[in-house]
Motif scaffolding. Structure first.
Motif, PDB file in Angstrom:
ATOM      1  N   LEU A 181       0.881  -0.902   0.037  1.00  0.00           N
ATOM      2  CA  LEU A 181      -0.164   0.269   0.404  1.00  0.00           C
ATOM      3  C   LEU A 181       1.032   1.090   0.198  1.00  0.00           C
ATOM      4  O   LEU A 181       1.709   1.788   0.992  1.00  0.00           O
ATOM      5  N   VAL A 208       1.115   5.319  -0.186  1.00  0.00           N
ATOM      6  CA  VAL A 208       0.418   6.307   0.738  1.00  0.00           C
ATOM      7  C   VAL A 208       1.411   7.427   0.601  1.00  0.00           C
ATOM      8  O   VAL A 208       0.667   8.732   0.953  1.00  0.00           O
ATOM      9  N   HIS A 236      -2.701   2.225  -4.479  1.00  0.00           N
ATOM     10  CA  HIS A 236      -2.264   3.735  -4.560  1.00  0.00           C
ATOM     11  C   HIS A 236      -3.702   4.154  -3.775  1.00  0.00           C
ATOM     12  O   HIS A 236      -4.708   4.085  -4.305  1.00  0.00           O
ATOM     13  N   VAL A 237      -3.000   4.579  -2.434  1.00  0.00           N
ATOM     14  CA  VAL A 237      -4.239   5.543  -2.029  1.00  0.00           C
ATOM     15  C   VAL A 237      -3.774   6.654  -1.460  1.00  0.00           C
ATOM     16  O   VAL A 237      -2.707   6.742  -0.142  1.00  0.00           O
ATOM     17  N   ASP A 238      -3.996   7.629  -1.889  1.00  0.00           N
ATOM     18  CA  ASP A 238      -3.526   9.307  -2.188  1.00  0.00           C
ATOM     19  C   ASP A 238      -3.539   9.257  -0.454  1.00  0.00           C
ATOM     20  O   ASP A 238      -5.259  11.130   0.060  1.00  0.00           O
ATOM     21  N   VAL A 239      -3.362   9.110   0.682  1.00  0.00           N
ATOM     22  CA  VAL A 239      -3.833   9.529   2.002  1.00  0.00           C
ATOM     23  C   VAL A 239      -2.732  10.227   3.113  1.00  0.00           C
ATOM     24  O   VAL A 239      -2.859  10.852   4.303  1.00  0.00           O
ATOM     25  N   LEU A 284      -7.858   4.999   5.992  1.00  0.00           N
ATOM     26  CA  LEU A 284      -8.046   4.452   5.841  1.00  0.00           C
ATOM     27  C   LEU A 284      -9.300   3.470   6.096  1.00  0.00           C
ATOM     28  O   LEU A 284      -9.182   2.020   6.522  1.00  0.00           O
ATOM     29  N   PHE A 330      -9.869   0.878   3.755  1.00  0.00           N
ATOM     30  CA  PHE A 330      -8.918   0.118   2.644  1.00  0.00           C
ATOM     31  C   PHE A 330      -9.067  -1.518   3.121  1.00  0.00           C
ATOM     32  O   PHE A 330      -9.556  -1.880   4.050  1.00  0.00           O
TER      33      PHE A 330
END
Length: 171
Positions: free
Chosen positions: A24, A26, A42-45, A57, A60
């Motif tokens: 993951l 970030v 990809h998680v734009d956090v 999240l 997620f």
């Protein structure tokens, strides 16, 4: 809460062997656009984690089941992400040193040349997508890049050799 970490070498081996892990990423989208770990999610956090957003999240779910390895630029923000995921009961660890450390991941493989006494060793810089070869026969050793580098291969233009001439460099 203490968050466990994973070394770049352990991650490289798990990915190489197809282990059921989810990487993951970030980092902000602009950083990920520059380069990424192949197969990562990809998680734009990044900003939300830095702000301490308690809901980050929450939705997620690992794509490959099993362990989640969180990644950021240097390994600090990914610790926050892994901590959030662990609080939800997920098996999450942070990549030690982040993408800076991943850029140094590499391995080797010997390439067989039937009918030749030459020894060729392929050098793979996994983290950056670079590929080189060491060729050794009797007293001569040469380093050579492949004729067509892969995308993102250390900044050389397509077909550019290590040095002038035949593209090899005596060591």
């Amino acid at each position: 809460m203490t968050v466990p970490t994973m070394s770049r070498e352990d991650l490289r081996q798990l990915l190489e062997h197809g282990a059921p892990i989810t990487v993951l990423d970030v980092r902000p989208a602009v950083e990920r656009a520059e380069w990424r770990i192949p197969g990562s999610v990809h998680v734009d956090v990044y900003d939300a984690l830095r702000r301490g957003d308690p809901t980050v999240l929450a939705d997620f779910h690992p794509t490959n089941g099993g362990r989640v390895v969180t990644v950021c630029g240097a390994g600090k923000t990914s610790m926050l992400a892994a901590e959030r995921l662990r609080a939800r009961g997920l098996d999450a660890v942070s990549l030690e040193g982040g993408m800076r450390a991943w850029s140094l991941a590499w391995n080797t493989a010997e390439v067989r040349c039937p009918g030749s006494r030459a020894r060729i060793v392929q050098l793979r810089r996994t983290g950056k997508g670079c590929l080189s070869y060491l060729m050794h026969r009797s007293r001569n050793t040469r380093a050579r890049r492949p004729p067509v580098p892969r995308p993102g291969s250390c900044g050389r233009r397509r077909g550019q050799a290590l040095s002038s001439g035949d593209g090899s460099r005596r060591l």
